[in-house]
Design a protein around this motif. Structure first.
Motif, PDB file in Angstrom:
ATOM      1  N   CYS A  18       0.858  -1.187   0.000  1.00 28.85           N
ATOM      2  CA  CYS A  18       0.000   0.000   0.000  1.00 28.85           C
ATOM      3  C   CYS A  18       0.897   1.242   0.000  1.00 28.85           C
ATOM      4  CB  CYS A  18      -0.895  -0.019   1.240  1.00 28.85           C
ATOM      5  SG  CYS A  18      -1.765   1.528   1.557  1.00 28.85           S
ATOM      6  N   PRO A  19       0.999   1.927  -1.145  1.00 30.26           N
ATOM      7  CA  PRO A  19       1.878   3.096  -1.215  1.00 30.26           C
ATOM      8  C   PRO A  19       1.501   4.198  -0.215  1.00 30.26           C
ATOM      9  CG  PRO A  19       1.156   2.456  -3.407  1.00 30.26           C
ATOM     10  CD  PRO A  19       0.376   1.642  -2.440  1.00 30.26           C
ATOM     11  N   GLN A  20       0.199   4.444  -0.041  1.00 31.04           N
ATOM     12  CA  GLN A  20      -0.231   5.475   0.892  1.00 31.04           C
ATOM     13  C   GLN A  20       0.147   5.113   2.329  1.00 31.04           C
ATOM     14  OE1 GLN A  20      -2.229   3.980  -1.348  1.00 31.04           O
ATOM     15  NE2 GLN A  20      -2.819   5.583  -2.780  1.00 31.04           N
ATOM     16  N   LYS A  25       3.587   6.129   7.075  1.00 29.67           N
ATOM     17  CA  LYS A  25       4.548   5.661   8.076  1.00 29.67           C
ATOM     18  C   LYS A  25       5.870   6.421   7.959  1.00 29.67           C
ATOM     19  CE  LYS A  25       4.349   1.305   6.982  1.00 29.67           C
ATOM     20  NZ  LYS A  25       4.571  -0.148   7.005  1.00 29.67           N
ATOM     21  N   ARG A  26       6.309   6.646   6.732  1.00 30.78           N
ATOM     22  CA  ARG A  26       7.553   7.382   6.519  1.00 30.78           C
ATOM     23  C   ARG A  26       7.441   8.811   7.065  1.00 30.78           C
ATOM     24  NH1 ARG A  26       8.324   7.523   0.776  1.00 30.78           N
ATOM     25  NH2 ARG A  26       8.138   5.282   0.999  1.00 30.78           N
ATOM     26  N   LYS A  27       6.296   9.448   6.832  1.00 31.99           N
ATOM     27  CA  LYS A  27       6.079  10.817   7.316  1.00 31.99           C
ATOM     28  C   LYS A  27       6.066  10.851   8.846  1.00 31.99           C
ATOM     29  CE  LYS A  27       4.872  15.204   6.977  1.00 31.99           C
ATOM     30  NZ  LYS A  27       5.818  16.231   6.601  1.00 31.99           N
ATOM     31  N   LEU A  28       5.345   9.909   9.471  1.00 32.96           N
ATOM     32  CA  LEU A  28       5.331   9.854  10.933  1.00 32.96           C
ATOM     33  C   LEU A  28       6.747   9.665  11.475  1.00 32.96           C
ATOM     34  CD1 LEU A  28       2.165   7.649  11.484  1.00 32.96           C
ATOM     35  CD2 LEU A  28       2.434  10.032  12.208  1.00 32.96           C
ATOM     36  N   HIS A  29       7.490   8.764  10.853  1.00 34.22           N
ATOM     37  CA  HIS A  29       8.865   8.519  11.282  1.00 34.22           C
ATOM     38  C   HIS A  29       9.730   9.774  11.130  1.00 34.22           C
ATOM     39  CE1 HIS A  29      12.504   6.286  12.139  1.00 34.22           C
ATOM     40  NE2 HIS A  29      13.034   6.813  11.050  1.00 34.22           N
ATOM     41  N   SER A  30       9.602  10.459  10.005  1.00 37.47           N
ATOM     42  CA  SER A  30      10.428  11.657   9.766  1.00 37.47           C
ATOM     43  C   SER A  30      10.083  12.791  10.728  1.00 37.47           C
ATOM     44  CB  SER A  30      10.293  12.131   8.318  1.00 37.47           C
ATOM     45  OG  SER A  30       9.036  12.740   8.097  1.00 37.47           O
ATOM     46  N   MET A  31       8.840  12.790  11.242  1.00 40.26           N
ATOM     47  CA  MET A  31       8.428  13.808  12.204  1.00 40.26           C
ATOM     48  C   MET A  31       8.773  13.409  13.639  1.00 40.26           C
ATOM     49  SD  MET A  31       4.751  15.176  10.739  1.00 40.26           S
ATOM     50  CE  MET A  31       3.913  13.653  11.064  1.00 40.26           C
ATOM     51  N   GLY A  32       9.297  12.202  13.815  1.00 40.42           N
ATOM     52  CA  GLY A  32       9.646  11.750  15.149  1.00 40.42           C
ATOM     53  C   GLY A  32       8.456  11.275  15.965  1.00 40.42           C
ATOM     54  N   LEU A  58      -7.397   2.309   3.450  1.00 45.18           N
ATOM     55  CA  LEU A  58      -6.178   2.342   4.238  1.00 45.18           C
ATOM     56  C   LEU A  58      -5.221   3.372   3.671  1.00 45.18           C
ATOM     57  CD1 LEU A  58      -5.687  -1.475   4.742  1.00 45.18           C
ATOM     58  CD2 LEU A  58      -6.371   0.174   6.465  1.00 45.18           C
ATOM     59  N   PRO A  59      -4.336   3.892   4.486  1.00 45.08           N
ATOM     60  CA  PRO A  59      -4.186   3.607   5.904  1.00 45.08           C
ATOM     61  C   PRO A  59      -5.293   4.251   6.730  1.00 45.08           C
ATOM     62  CG  PRO A  59      -2.733   5.398   5.310  1.00 45.08           C
ATOM     63  CD  PRO A  59      -3.379   4.908   4.022  1.00 45.08           C
ATOM     64  N   VAL A  60      -5.469   3.736   7.937  1.00 46.98           N
ATOM     65  CA  VAL A  60      -6.321   4.363   8.939  1.00 46.98           C
ATOM     66  C   VAL A  60      -5.387   4.816  10.054  1.00 46.98           C
ATOM     67  CG1 VAL A  60      -8.138   4.027  10.653  1.00 46.98           C
ATOM     68  CG2 VAL A  60      -8.342   2.959   8.403  1.00 46.98           C
ATOM     69  N   VAL A  61      -5.475   6.083  10.392  1.00 48.67           N
ATOM     70  CA  VAL A  61      -4.664   6.642  11.477  1.00 48.67           C
ATOM     71  C   VAL A  61      -5.603   7.028  12.604  1.00 48.67           C
ATOM     72  CG1 VAL A  61      -3.037   8.449  12.158  1.00 48.67           C
ATOM     73  CG2 VAL A  61      -2.948   7.504   9.833  1.00 48.67           C
ATOM     74  N   GLY A  70      -6.757   7.142   4.560  1.00 49.18           N
ATOM     75  CA  GLY A  70      -6.030   7.635   3.399  1.00 49.18           C
ATOM     76  C   GLY A  70      -4.817   8.465   3.774  1.00 49.18           C
ATOM     77  N   LEU A  71      -4.100   8.873   2.757  1.00 48.90           N
ATOM     78  CA  LEU A  71      -2.923   9.710   2.933  1.00 48.90           C
ATOM     79  C   LEU A  71      -3.385  11.147   3.126  1.00 48.90           C
ATOM     80  CD1 LEU A  71       0.112  10.155   2.943  1.00 48.90           C
ATOM     81  CD2 LEU A  71       0.023  10.265   0.446  1.00 48.90           C
ATOM     82  N   ARG A  72      -3.274  11.658   4.332  1.00 49.08           N
ATOM     83  CA  ARG A  72      -3.752  13.004   4.669  1.00 49.08           C
ATOM     84  C   ARG A  72      -2.590  13.808   5.240  1.00 49.08           C
ATOM     85  NH1 ARG A  72      -9.166  14.013   5.753  1.00 49.08           N
ATOM     86  NH2 ARG A  72      -8.333  16.126   5.856  1.00 49.08           N
ATOM     87  N   MET A  73      -1.835  14.441   4.358  1.00 48.97           N
ATOM     88  CA  MET A  73      -0.684  15.230   4.798  1.00 48.97           C
ATOM     89  C   MET A  73      -1.127  16.379   5.697  1.00 48.97           C
ATOM     90  SD  MET A  73       1.762  13.511   3.670  1.00 48.97           S
ATOM     91  CE  MET A  73       3.286  14.423   3.641  1.00 48.97           C
TER      92      MET A  73
END
Length: 86
Positions: A18-20, A25-32, A58-61, A70-73
């Motif tokens: 799932c690319p989104q 996950k990458r964004k959460l990780h980069s934000m610490g 998905l994803p569900v946050v 979904g991907l919600r920046m």
């Protein structure tokens, strides 16, 4: 569950390929921001949990006071601000 420095818990429901999900996950990780992940391809109970709540994308946050799919920046950036993470 994994907690962040503000004692808020972030849970992310994902699936394989799932690319989104990967970007979230990458964004959460980069934000610490630490999070607990449930992969619905590997955990049928997690899938049942989402389906019972009508969540089919998905994803569900899930945060302390919000849930989104979904991907919600915009939501991820607001989460970062709320947690006072630079």
């Amino acid at each position: 569950m994994t907690t962040v420095s503000t004692n808020n818990v972030v849970t992310v429901y994902t699936k394989n390929n799932c690319p989104q999900c990967k970007i979230t996950k990458r964004k959460l990780h980069s934000m610490g921001i630490d999070y607990h992940e449930y992969n619905v391809d590997e955990d049928p109970k997690a899938l049942d949990y989402l389906l019972e709540r009508g969540l089919r994308s998905l994803p569900v946050v899930v945060t302390e006071d919000d849930t989104w799919t979904g991907l919600r920046m915009d939501k991820l950036n607001n989460l970062q601000k709320k947690m006072n993470i630079s």
